[in-house]
Design a protein around this motif. Structure first.
Motif, PDB file in Angstrom:
ATOM      1  N   LEU A   1      28.554  67.331  52.715  1.00  0.00           N
ATOM      2  CA  LEU A   1      27.111  67.264  52.463  1.00  0.00           C
ATOM      3  C   LEU A   1      26.332  67.708  53.693  1.00  0.00           C
ATOM      4  CD1 LEU A   1      24.842  66.408  50.518  1.00  0.00           C
ATOM      5  CD2 LEU A   1      25.013  64.108  51.454  1.00  0.00           C
ATOM      6  N   GLU A   2      26.740  67.208  54.854  1.00  0.00           N
ATOM      7  CA  GLU A   2      26.053  67.581  56.086  1.00  0.00           C
ATOM      8  C   GLU A   2      26.143  69.085  56.319  1.00  0.00           C
ATOM      9  OE1 GLU A   2      26.321  63.625  58.908  1.00  0.00           O
ATOM     10  OE2 GLU A   2      28.016  64.989  58.887  1.00  0.00           O
TER      11      GLU A   2
ATOM     12  N   VAL B   1      22.939  66.784  60.559  1.00  0.00           N
ATOM     13  CA  VAL B   1      23.776  65.588  60.681  1.00  0.00           C
ATOM     14  C   VAL B   1      22.995  64.401  60.132  1.00  0.00           C
ATOM     15  CG1 VAL B   1      24.978  64.070  62.266  1.00  0.00           C
ATOM     16  CG2 VAL B   1      24.924  66.529  62.696  1.00  0.00           C
ATOM     17  N   LEU B   2      23.624  63.662  59.218  1.00  0.00           N
ATOM     18  CA  LEU B   2      22.911  62.581  58.546  1.00  0.00           C
ATOM     19  C   LEU B   2      23.189  61.219  59.171  1.00  0.00           C
ATOM     20  CD1 LEU B   2      23.535  63.775  54.886  1.00  0.00           C
ATOM     21  CD2 LEU B   2      21.408  63.932  56.174  1.00  0.00           C
ATOM     22  N   PHE B   3      24.370  61.073  59.786  1.00  0.00           N
ATOM     23  CA  PHE B   3      24.723  59.786  60.387  1.00  0.00           C
ATOM     24  C   PHE B   3      25.136  59.986  61.845  1.00  0.00           C
ATOM     25  CE2 PHE B   3      25.710  58.967  55.877  1.00  0.00           C
ATOM     26  CZ  PHE B   3      24.954  57.827  55.684  1.00  0.00           C
ATOM     27  N   LYS B   4      24.821  58.972  62.638  1.00  0.00           N
ATOM     28  CA  LYS B   4      25.377  58.919  63.982  1.00  0.00           C
ATOM     29  C   LYS B   4      26.567  57.970  63.895  1.00  0.00           C
ATOM     30  CE  LYS B   4      23.591  56.578  67.333  1.00  0.00           C
ATOM     31  NZ  LYS B   4      22.419  56.010  68.039  1.00  0.00           N
ATOM     32  N   ARG B   5      27.774  58.497  64.136  1.00  0.00           N
ATOM     33  CA  ARG B   5      28.991  57.696  64.011  1.00  0.00           C
ATOM     34  C   ARG B   5      29.200  56.884  65.270  1.00  0.00           C
ATOM     35  NH1 ARG B   5      28.108  62.157  60.635  1.00  0.00           N
ATOM     36  NH2 ARG B   5      29.911  62.573  59.282  1.00  0.00           N
ATOM     37  N   THR B   6      29.434  55.613  65.117  1.00  0.00           N
ATOM     38  CA  THR B   6      29.766  54.764  66.252  1.00  0.00           C
ATOM     39  C   THR B   6      31.038  53.993  65.922  1.00  0.00           C
ATOM     40  OG1 THR B   6      28.651  52.762  65.525  1.00  0.00           O
ATOM     41  CG2 THR B   6      27.285  54.455  66.557  1.00  0.00           C
ATOM     42  N   ALA B   7      31.486  53.224  66.902  1.00  0.00           N
ATOM     43  CA  ALA B   7      32.709  52.447  66.670  1.00  0.00           C
ATOM     44  C   ALA B   7      32.449  51.280  65.737  1.00  0.00           C
ATOM     45  CB  ALA B   7      33.255  51.939  67.995  1.00  0.00           C
ATOM     46  N   THR B   8      31.175  50.946  65.536  1.00  0.00           N
ATOM     47  CA  THR B   8      30.874  49.798  64.671  1.00  0.00           C
ATOM     48  C   THR B   8      30.398  50.225  63.289  1.00  0.00           C
ATOM     49  OG1 THR B   8      28.628  49.730  65.534  1.00  0.00           O
ATOM     50  CG2 THR B   8      30.252  48.350  66.625  1.00  0.00           C
ATOM     51  N   GLY B   9      30.271  51.505  63.071  1.00  0.00           N
ATOM     52  CA  GLY B   9      29.820  51.943  61.758  1.00  0.00           C
ATOM     53  C   GLY B   9      29.040  53.237  61.860  1.00  0.00           C
ATOM     54  N   ALA B  10      28.150  53.457  60.912  1.00  0.00           N
ATOM     55  CA  ALA B  10      27.378  54.695  60.877  1.00  0.00           C
ATOM     56  C   ALA B  10      25.905  54.360  60.739  1.00  0.00           C
ATOM     57  CB  ALA B  10      27.831  55.568  59.708  1.00  0.00           C
TER      58      ALA B  10
ATOM     59  N   VAL C   1      26.181  62.862  47.291  1.00  0.00           N
ATOM     60  CA  VAL C   1      24.902  62.163  47.472  1.00  0.00           C
ATOM     61  C   VAL C   1      25.091  60.666  47.234  1.00  0.00           C
ATOM     62  CG1 VAL C   1      22.558  61.916  46.586  1.00  0.00           C
ATOM     63  CG2 VAL C   1      23.552  64.192  46.864  1.00  0.00           C
ATOM     64  N   ARG C   2      25.891  60.358  46.217  1.00  0.00           N
ATOM     65  CA  ARG C   2      26.163  58.941  45.938  1.00  0.00           C
ATOM     66  C   ARG C   2      26.863  58.288  47.137  1.00  0.00           C
ATOM     67  NH1 ARG C   2      25.710  57.613  40.851  1.00  0.00           N
ATOM     68  NH2 ARG C   2      26.418  59.583  40.000  1.00  0.00           N
ATOM     69  N   ALA C   3      27.810  59.024  47.728  1.00  0.00           N
ATOM     70  CA  ALA C   3      28.500  58.490  48.904  1.00  0.00           C
ATOM     71  C   ALA C   3      27.522  58.307  50.058  1.00  0.00           C
ATOM     72  CB  ALA C   3      29.630  59.441  49.312  1.00  0.00           C
ATOM     73  N   PHE C   4      26.621  59.262  50.225  1.00  0.00           N
ATOM     74  CA  PHE C   4      25.628  59.159  51.298  1.00  0.00           C
ATOM     75  C   PHE C   4      24.797  57.891  51.141  1.00  0.00           C
ATOM     76  CE2 PHE C   4      21.123  59.802  52.304  1.00  0.00           C
ATOM     77  CZ  PHE C   4      21.207  59.870  53.691  1.00  0.00           C
ATOM     78  N   VAL C   5      24.314  57.658  49.941  1.00  0.00           N
ATOM     79  CA  VAL C   5      23.488  56.465  49.718  1.00  0.00           C
ATOM     80  C   VAL C   5      24.315  55.205  49.949  1.00  0.00           C
ATOM     81  CG1 VAL C   5      22.211  55.159  47.979  1.00  0.00           C
ATOM     82  CG2 VAL C   5      21.914  57.630  48.155  1.00  0.00           C
TER      83      VAL C   5
ATOM     84  N   LEU D   1      21.914  55.926  60.326  1.00  0.00           N
ATOM     85  CA  LEU D   1      21.196  57.109  59.883  1.00  0.00           C
ATOM     86  C   LEU D   1      20.532  57.814  61.052  1.00  0.00           C
ATOM     87  CD1 LEU D   1      19.463  55.722  56.676  1.00  0.00           C
ATOM     88  CD2 LEU D   1      21.098  57.591  56.746  1.00  0.00           C
ATOM     89  N   THR D   2      20.614  59.133  61.078  1.00  0.00           N
ATOM     90  CA  THR D   2      19.804  59.913  62.006  1.00  0.00           C
ATOM     91  C   THR D   2      18.403  60.044  61.420  1.00  0.00           C
ATOM     92  OG1 THR D   2      20.368  61.954  60.905  1.00  0.00           O
ATOM     93  CG2 THR D   2      21.798  61.270  62.706  1.00  0.00           C
ATOM     94  N   ARG D   3      17.535  60.700  62.165  1.00  0.00           N
ATOM     95  CA  ARG D   3      16.185  60.906  61.634  1.00  0.00           C
ATOM     96  C   ARG D   3      16.239  61.715  60.348  1.00  0.00           C
ATOM     97  NH1 ARG D   3      12.160  58.869  62.505  1.00  0.00           N
ATOM     98  NH2 ARG D   3      12.924  58.087  64.504  1.00  0.00           N
ATOM     99  N   ASP D   4      17.035  62.779  60.345  1.00  0.00           N
ATOM    100  CA  ASP D   4      17.179  63.566  59.112  1.00  0.00           C
ATOM    101  C   ASP D   4      17.750  62.705  57.997  1.00  0.00           C
ATOM    102  OD1 ASP D   4      16.088  66.034  59.629  1.00  0.00           O
ATOM    103  OD2 ASP D   4      17.909  66.847  60.522  1.00  0.00           O
ATOM    104  N   GLY D   5      18.695  61.857  58.346  1.00  0.00           N
ATOM    105  CA  GLY D   5      19.265  60.977  57.337  1.00  0.00           C
ATOM    106  C   GLY D   5      18.209  60.074  56.729  1.00  0.00           C
ATOM    107  N   ARG D   6      17.337  59.547  57.582  1.00  0.00           N
ATOM    108  CA  ARG D   6      16.280  58.676  57.074  1.00  0.00           C
ATOM    109  C   ARG D   6      15.324  59.446  56.170  1.00  0.00           C
ATOM    110  NH1 ARG D   6      14.486  55.391  62.263  1.00  0.00           N
ATOM    111  NH2 ARG D   6      15.841  57.059  63.025  1.00  0.00           N
TER     112      ARG D   6
END
Lengths: 327, 327
Positions: free
Chosen positions: B39-40, B46-55, B6-10, B57-62
């Motif tokens: 965690l996911e 899925v909590l993050f949408k991974r892109t080439a520039t970073g991650a 959870v700490r990593a997620f935040v 938050l998905t709606r669930d992530g938010r």
DNA sequence: AGTACTCCACAACCGTTGGTTGTCGAGCAT
DNA sequence: ATGCTCGACAACCAACGGTTGTGGAGTACT
């Protein structure tokens, strides 16, 4: 600090002894002993006084207990917040300032204990994508296609038919009017910036413009209300329930359109098989409060008019409705 | 669900990419990736949408993010609640209905944001044990010994000198009096049940009884006030600030003792090296509000009288005080 | 007082978890 | 097209957390 250790701590505190707690947790007494020992080490304190009859909380243990329960509650709620069954009801309203948001707020007032997340998106297409992806539970949109064209995994219901108002500046010929007939709008130029090409509201305004020969300009993103305020020709459209706001000094007037009143037809769409209790309540609510129009006093896009013709005076044989809607 | 995950997620949500979050957490990017993946998986979303520039938050992530922060807050507070530096201030008052509890409540009114736990125990001995064990931060007690007899790891300060009242029944000769002289009490019999042998309050009452030749009976546990109410001979003592309550129909009267007024001398004791900020504030508060007595109008146990003689008119040389107190 | 019982802790063992390093494919920017 | 950056995957290993077996301390009962 490990959540399972905290769970063990609460179990021991509740049961009064390691053995019972272990049975309750479905693990061995030794595992509980280890968990508690690890937790105590990480906290740097002793939480239980061990006796031959069980385990009693120390003073630190008593202090820690409510915090431990708070952790478990927080974890449980965090978990529930992303489970499709129990998460807050997520409804797409396109924008927080328009009728759909008001409809959702009204539902929330009637169900204040139901957690709701209001989500915004960029149109019916995006809303349908989100629904199919399971990201949202329902959405308010204008669905212009035939019922049969909707993705078979989704269901719909008409929710609200929103009358349109026009907004004009102080020096505009309509400024003093209490209402304006739709046919009169042909004399003016309607400026509706922000229309996205291919969007459902573009389709609505195109059809409206054609039927009433209104000159609609969808270009530009500049400050809409400043321009309207200074013009004797321009006007713009706004939904009757929308919360659009402008600076008071502009002196803009809001005038209902009548004879016929154009209606923007909001539908609610949702995933057919939704298990979310909140979604089912919202669907039932929408169906209950929907008021079909006096079809002769209003204007609707042709498809919506076809869909709604029989709402007030349904045909003798229910089958006929299906046939009509599929034609 | 793992707190470190959870700490990593935040961290990722805050930083916007796994790499930065990893650096911030002091672990490798791969470890963060694993934590988030685990965690996911445990949340089934899925909590993050991974892109080439970073991650992102998905709606669930938010949705999950505020809950995740709530978990970390709860964990942090739980941890702090048992750390000697940051835990709530724990003060022993012996009983919640007596003067010491009132003194602590007054302190709490002046420091409403300071978390305080009121603790009860069975006497000065137990309080000292708890202090030495680090279970509590301070305690209100009557310390009858010399200052030099106090454990060297502890410190003390006089806190409040509580006048005594007597309680008598309706038909008691003193029932109508507005006050009673200490010498008059010799005519009656004082019943003070609940005195523990060897306790400091036994010592107080023994000394009081001897000086004023009062007949004190410490036996019995039966309903004190019922018996007092029916007696023309019995009376009992109670502290001026105590909250003892009895049924109204008993018609008991509460009468101050004067000339001299016996005072029960409350001290605050604490661990000399305490680092607890709340404890330091309590100590300062107690020293500030303590009012030394007009020594001629009151009676105190001899030791307390010796301790306090110089409070109002200290000797010329401060050293002399030390000498006197150690004699 | 002696004995049996209950409770928790410790030891040994082992599978799983969670960390590391090295490497790769995907996507953005130049 | 070509780097460059980002996250994921693989292989490896220490450590954690579970199990069973056993022992010591204290209570309860005869």
């Amino acid at each position: 600090m490990n959540v399972e250790a905290v769970r063990a701590f609460v179990a021991v505190a509740d049961e009064g002894q390691f053995q019972l707690a272990a049975a309750h947790l479905g693990i061995s007494q030794q595992a509980v002993s280890k968990r508690i020992a690890t937790l105590e080490a990480s906290l740097g304190t002793v939480l239980f006084k061990r006796t031959a009859t069980g385990a009693a909380l120390t003073r630190d243990g008593r202090t820690f207990l409510p915090h431990a329960k708070a952790i478990l509650t927080a974890v449980s709620e965090a978990f529930g917040s992303v489970q499709p069954q129990t998460r807050p009801l997520r409804v797409d309203v396109l924008s927080r300032r328009i009728a759909s948001a008001e409809l959702l707020r009204a539902f929330h007032r009637e169900n204040p204990t139901l957690p709701i997340e209001m989500v915004t998106s960029s149109g019916a297409g995006a809303t349908i994508q989100s629904l199919l992806a399971g990201e949202i539970d329902a959405g308010y949109v204008y669905l212009r296609g035939l019922a049969s064209e909707l993705d078979p995994r989704l269901d719909r219901s008409y929710a609200y038919l929103e009358p349109l108002h026009v907004i004009v500046g102080e020096q505009h010929p309509l400024a003093g009017s209490r209402s304006v007939r739709a046919a009169e709008l042909a004399r003016f130029r309607a400026w509706v910036p922000g229309i996205v090409s291919g969007s459902e509201w573009e389709a609505f305004y195109l059809e409206l413009a054609e039927v009433f020969t209104i000159d609609i300009d969808p270009t530009g993103t500049e400050s809409l209300f400043d321009t309207i305020a200074d013009s004797r020709l321009l006007l713009t459209f706004v939904g009757a329930k929308s919360r659009v706001a402008w600076p008071g000094h502009l002196g803009l007037a809001r005038i209902p359109v009548v004879a016929p009143t154009p209606l923007y037809p909001w539908s609610l769409i949702w995933h057919s098989g939704t298990r979310h209790q909140g979604a089912r309540r919202l669907i039932a609510h929408v169906k209950q409060v929907f008021e079909p129009p006096e079809i002769d006093q209003v204007w609707l896009p042709q498809q919506a008019r076809d869909d709604l013709r029989w709402h007030r005076w349904p045909p003798a044989h229910p089958d006929a409705l299906q046939t009509t809607m599929r034609d």
